[in-house]
Design a protein around this motif. Structure first.
Motif, PDB file in Angstrom:
ATOM      1  N   HIS A 112       0.821  -1.214   0.000  1.00 49.85           N
ATOM      2  CA  HIS A 112       0.000   0.000   0.000  1.00 49.85           C
ATOM      3  C   HIS A 112       0.853   1.262   0.000  1.00 49.85           C
ATOM      4  CE1 HIS A 112       1.073  -0.467   4.205  1.00 49.85           C
ATOM      5  NE2 HIS A 112       0.679   0.763   4.443  1.00 49.85           N
ATOM      6  N   SER A 139      -3.671 -10.128  -0.354  1.00 55.16           N
ATOM      7  CA  SER A 139      -4.885  -9.528   0.224  1.00 55.16           C
ATOM      8  C   SER A 139      -4.559  -8.641   1.424  1.00 55.16           C
ATOM      9  CB  SER A 139      -5.865 -10.629   0.633  1.00 55.16           C
ATOM     10  OG  SER A 139      -5.266 -11.500   1.586  1.00 55.16           O
ATOM     11  N   LYS A 140      -3.459  -8.950   2.126  1.00 55.39           N
ATOM     12  CA  LYS A 140      -3.112  -8.148   3.306  1.00 55.39           C
ATOM     13  C   LYS A 140      -2.763  -6.712   2.907  1.00 55.39           C
ATOM     14  CE  LYS A 140       1.749  -9.624   3.333  1.00 55.39           C
ATOM     15  NZ  LYS A 140       2.832 -10.258   4.139  1.00 55.39           N
ATOM     16  N   SER A 142      -4.107  -5.150   0.380  1.00 57.27           N
ATOM     17  CA  SER A 142      -5.396  -4.524   0.058  1.00 57.27           C
ATOM     18  C   SER A 142      -6.077  -4.032   1.329  1.00 57.27           C
ATOM     19  CB  SER A 142      -6.309  -5.522  -0.661  1.00 57.27           C
ATOM     20  OG  SER A 142      -5.777  -5.884  -1.913  1.00 57.27           O
ATOM     21  N   LYS A 143      -5.996  -4.823   2.396  1.00 60.74           N
ATOM     22  CA  LYS A 143      -6.620  -4.453   3.660  1.00 60.74           C
ATOM     23  C   LYS A 143      -5.936  -3.234   4.283  1.00 60.74           C
ATOM     24  CE  LYS A 143      -8.110  -9.162   4.676  1.00 60.74           C
ATOM     25  NZ  LYS A 143      -7.922 -10.354   5.555  1.00 60.74           N
ATOM     26  N   GLN A 148      -8.690   0.137  -0.390  1.00 59.17           N
ATOM     27  CA  GLN A 148      -8.970  -1.297  -0.528  1.00 59.17           C
ATOM     28  C   GLN A 148      -8.795  -1.793  -1.973  1.00 59.17           C
ATOM     29  OE1 GLN A 148     -10.334  -3.251   2.524  1.00 59.17           O
ATOM     30  NE2 GLN A 148      -9.059  -1.535   3.134  1.00 59.17           N
TER      31      GLN A 148
END
Length: 220
Positions: A112, A139-140, A142-143, A148
């Protein structure tokens, strides 16, 4: 085809396969060869990586897909994707991960903290073994992203021998963006220098005018 010719072809094919897989020995091949999980661990250990770092690198590759290794030469060029700050140079790619930052973030499953606004050409500074793999979804990341945004992965990544920190890659791209703070400092210094030149010129002109006035006012 005669039996003799068939045997000769099989022997030749066997020699070629053996040669291409000799990535840890003399006579390294610039062609890709399959890299087993065990040999990946061995290669990373020789680079001085801990078991934890090795496991993290391995997990960046999509499960169920095979990794490959290739002996690359100094001067070969690759692409790195990053924000205003440069990337580590550990992960690069042979081509762009997408046309837009969102595409690159998704296909590259980028952290991110990586805005993927820029793509920079880097060059290998020395001969080294490169590991190729398919990027795993993250996915981590994205979280952890306020938006998102998806990190599906699927692109191809190339793991260099340590990136910028070990001198494995160097930046040869004239388009590399200058961080905002550095750019501001440069513009500030340029302004000060220009202002100093103008002030100096004004002072010289003022002294010149004063000198003329004093001469004309003196008695003979």
């Amino acid at each position: 085809m005669s039996r003799k010719r068939t045997i000769e072809k099989n022997i030749q094919a066997s020699h070629e396969a053996s040669k291409s897989s000799r990535y840890m020995q003399s006579g390294l091949s610039d062609k890709r060869a399959k890299l087993s999980s065990k040999n990946f661990d061995k290669l990373m250990a020789e680079r001085g990586l801990s078991k934890e770092d090795t496991a993290s690198l391995k997990a960046s590759n999509q499960p169920g897909t095979s990794m490959e290794v290739r002996h690359a030469k100094a001067g070969e060029k690759f692409v790195t994707t990053h924000g205003t700050e440069r990337s580590s140079g550990v992960f690069v790619s042979e081509k762009s991960l997408g046309n837009t930052p969102s595409e690159r973030i998704d296909k590259g499953a980028l952290p991110h903290s990586n805005s993927a606004e820029y793509e920079t050409t880097v060059e290998l500074s020395r001969d080294q073994n490169l590991v190729y793999g398919k990027i795993a979804p993250q996915s981590k990341f994205s979280k952890m992203d306020p938006n998102q945004a998806p990190r599906s992965g699927g692109g191809e990544q190339v793991i260099t021998d340590g990136g910028y920190n070990t001198g494995a890659v160097i930046n040869r791209d004239p388009k590399y963006p200058v961080p905002a703070s550095s750019d501001f400092q440069k513009r500030s210094q340029a302004y000060k220098k220009s202002h100093a030149v103008e002030t100096s010129a004004d002072d010289r002109m003022s002294r010149h005018n004063n000198g003329n006035n004093n001469t004309s006012g003196q008695s003979m």
